[in-house]
Design a protein around this motif. Structure first.
Motif, mmCIF file in Angstrom:
data_model
loop_
_atom_site.group_PDB
_atom_site.id
_atom_site.type_symbol
_atom_site.label_atom_id
_atom_site.label_comp_id
_atom_site.label_asym_id
_atom_site.label_seq_id
_atom_site.Cartn_x
_atom_site.Cartn_y
_atom_site.Cartn_z
ATOM 1 N N GLY A 34 0.788 -1.225 0.000
ATOM 2 C CA GLY A 34 0.000 0.000 0.000
ATOM 3 C C GLY A 34 0.817 1.271 0.000
ATOM 4 O O GLY A 34 0.268 2.368 -0.083
ATOM 5 N N TYR A 35 2.138 1.140 0.078
ATOM 6 C CA TYR A 35 3.038 2.299 0.030
ATOM 7 C C TYR A 35 3.203 2.744 -1.418
ATOM 8 O O TYR A 35 3.328 1.914 -2.315
ATOM 9 C CB TYR A 35 4.398 1.914 0.619
ATOM 10 C CG TYR A 35 5.517 2.866 0.259
ATOM 11 C CD1 TYR A 35 5.782 3.966 1.044
ATOM 12 C CD2 TYR A 35 6.287 2.660 -0.884
ATOM 13 C CE1 TYR A 35 6.801 4.851 0.708
ATOM 14 C CE2 TYR A 35 7.305 3.532 -1.223
ATOM 15 C CZ TYR A 35 7.557 4.631 -0.425
ATOM 16 O OH TYR A 35 8.556 5.494 -0.754
ATOM 17 N N LEU A 52 7.616 15.195 6.800
ATOM 18 C CA LEU A 52 7.560 13.878 6.186
ATOM 19 C C LEU A 52 6.238 13.753 5.446
ATOM 20 O O LEU A 52 5.176 13.987 6.033
ATOM 21 C CB LEU A 52 7.664 12.781 7.259
ATOM 22 C CG LEU A 52 7.452 11.340 6.775
ATOM 23 C CD1 LEU A 52 8.483 10.940 5.721
ATOM 24 C CD2 LEU A 52 7.461 10.379 7.963
ATOM 25 N N LEU A 53 6.315 13.416 4.163
ATOM 26 C CA LEU A 53 5.141 13.222 3.321
ATOM 27 C C LEU A 53 5.189 11.811 2.760
ATOM 28 O O LEU A 53 6.161 11.438 2.100
ATOM 29 C CB LEU A 53 5.136 14.232 2.170
ATOM 30 C CG LEU A 53 5.195 15.706 2.584
ATOM 31 C CD1 LEU A 53 5.414 16.588 1.358
ATOM 32 C CD2 LEU A 53 3.928 16.101 3.318
ATOM 33 N N VAL A 54 4.142 11.035 3.045
ATOM 34 C CA VAL A 54 4.097 9.651 2.571
ATOM 35 C C VAL A 54 2.781 9.443 1.827
ATOM 36 O O VAL A 54 1.715 9.774 2.340
ATOM 37 C CB VAL A 54 4.183 8.636 3.734
ATOM 38 C CG1 VAL A 54 4.245 7.209 3.193
ATOM 39 C CG2 VAL A 54 5.378 8.930 4.636
ATOM 40 N N GLN A 55 2.872 8.897 0.619
ATOM 41 C CA GLN A 55 1.687 8.553 -0.162
ATOM 42 C C GLN A 55 1.353 7.092 0.091
ATOM 43 O O GLN A 55 2.219 6.216 -0.057
ATOM 44 C CB GLN A 55 1.960 8.750 -1.654
ATOM 45 C CG GLN A 55 2.125 10.186 -2.071
ATOM 46 C CD GLN A 55 0.795 10.884 -2.319
ATOM 47 O OE1 GLN A 55 -0.262 10.264 -2.382
ATOM 48 N NE2 GLN A 55 0.856 12.188 -2.450
ATOM 49 N N TRP A 56 0.110 6.837 0.496
ATOM 50 C CA TRP A 56 -0.407 5.497 0.735
ATOM 51 C C TRP A 56 -1.612 5.268 -0.163
ATOM 52 O O TRP A 56 -2.354 6.209 -0.452
ATOM 53 C CB TRP A 56 -0.844 5.322 2.190
ATOM 54 C CG TRP A 56 0.253 5.442 3.194
ATOM 55 C CD1 TRP A 56 0.592 6.534 3.937
ATOM 56 C CD2 TRP A 56 1.168 4.411 3.584
ATOM 57 N NE1 TRP A 56 1.648 6.256 4.757
ATOM 58 C CE2 TRP A 56 2.027 4.954 4.562
ATOM 59 C CE3 TRP A 56 1.343 3.084 3.212
ATOM 60 C CZ2 TRP A 56 3.038 4.221 5.174
ATOM 61 C CZ3 TRP A 56 2.357 2.350 3.803
ATOM 62 C CH2 TRP A 56 3.190 2.917 4.777
ATOM 63 N N GLU A 57 -1.862 4.036 -0.529
ATOM 64 C CA GLU A 57 -3.048 3.719 -1.325
ATOM 65 C C GLU A 57 -4.319 3.939 -0.512
ATOM 66 O O GLU A 57 -5.332 4.383 -1.051
ATOM 67 C CB GLU A 57 -2.981 2.284 -1.839
ATOM 68 C CG GLU A 57 -1.902 2.086 -2.891
ATOM 69 C CD GLU A 57 -1.763 0.645 -3.336
ATOM 70 O OE1 GLU A 57 -2.587 -0.218 -2.950
ATOM 71 O OE2 GLU A 57 -0.800 0.366 -4.078
ATOM 72 N N THR A 58 -4.277 3.613 0.788
ATOM 73 C CA THR A 58 -5.419 3.802 1.689
ATOM 74 C C THR A 58 -4.899 4.226 3.060
ATOM 75 O O THR A 58 -3.724 4.015 3.379
ATOM 76 C CB THR A 58 -6.217 2.490 1.869
ATOM 77 O OG1 THR A 58 -5.375 1.529 2.521
ATOM 78 C CG2 THR A 58 -6.727 1.939 0.536
ATOM 79 N N VAL A 59 -5.776 4.778 3.869
ATOM 80 C CA VAL A 59 -5.408 5.104 5.254
ATOM 81 C C VAL A 59 -5.018 3.837 5.994
ATOM 82 O O VAL A 59 -4.054 3.809 6.761
ATOM 83 C CB VAL A 59 -6.571 5.819 5.980
ATOM 84 C CG1 VAL A 59 -6.281 5.972 7.461
ATOM 85 C CG2 VAL A 59 -6.837 7.177 5.370
ATOM 86 N N GLU A 60 -5.767 2.752 5.752
ATOM 87 C CA GLU A 60 -5.523 1.488 6.444
ATOM 88 C C GLU A 60 -4.156 0.891 6.107
ATOM 89 O O GLU A 60 -3.567 0.198 6.938
ATOM 90 C CB GLU A 60 -6.634 0.479 6.129
ATOM 91 C CG GLU A 60 -7.991 0.864 6.676
ATOM 92 C CD GLU A 60 -8.692 1.963 5.863
ATOM 93 O OE1 GLU A 60 -9.580 2.619 6.436
ATOM 94 O OE2 GLU A 60 -8.353 2.182 4.682
ATOM 95 N N ALA A 61 -3.660 1.152 4.903
ATOM 96 C CA ALA A 61 -2.319 0.665 4.560
ATOM 97 C C ALA A 61 -1.297 1.232 5.539
ATOM 98 O O ALA A 61 -0.336 0.553 5.914
ATOM 99 C CB ALA A 61 -1.962 1.047 3.123
#
Length: 100
Positions: A34-35, A52-61
Motif C-alpha cells: 500500500g506504500y 515527512l510526506l508519505v503517499q499510501w493507497e489507503t489510510v488502512e495501509a
C-alpha cells in the motif's frame, strides 16, 4: 491516494544523525504493502524541523498495515528517539490538483 503528513521536530544538534538514520530506515517503509512514495523535507526557518510526506493507497495501509507490522517496530527503534515532542500524524485526500 492518501497523503500522510507529519511535522518532525528533531532534538537540536541531532539533525545530521537523524537524516542518516532516516535514509537507512527508508527502505523499511518503502517495502510495505500500500506504500506509493515518500519524501523528507527540511525546514529553512527552523533548523531542527522536518516535514515527512508519505503517499499510501489507503489510510488502512498506513494505520493498520504499517503500524501493525514488525517493520514498524524496526522503524520506531531507528527513528522515534530523535523526536521532541513526539509528532502528530494527519492524513489528507486530494480534492483538487492543478496540472501543468
Amino acid at each position: 491516494m492518501i497523503l500522510e503528513v507529519v511535522i518532525l521536530d528533531v532534538i537540536p544538534s541531532r539533525e545530521k544523525e537523524f537524516e542518516s538514520a532516516f535514509v537507512e530506515a527508508s527502505s523499511i517503509i518503502a517495502s510495505m504493502a500500500g506504500y506509493a512514495s515518500h519524501q523528507l523535507q527540511h525546514c529553512l526557518e527552523k533548523q531542527n524541523r522536518y516535514l515527512l510526506l508519505v503517499q499510501w493507497e489507503t489510510v488502512e495501509a498506513h494505520t493498520v498495515g504499517f503500524r501493525g507490522s514488525n517493520e514498524y517496530q524496526e522503524w520506531k527503534k531507528r527513528l522515534h528517539h530523535f523526536y521532541d515532542p513526539f509528532p502528530a500524524v494527519e492524513h489528507y485526500e486530494m480534492i483538487f490538483e492543478n496540472p501543468k
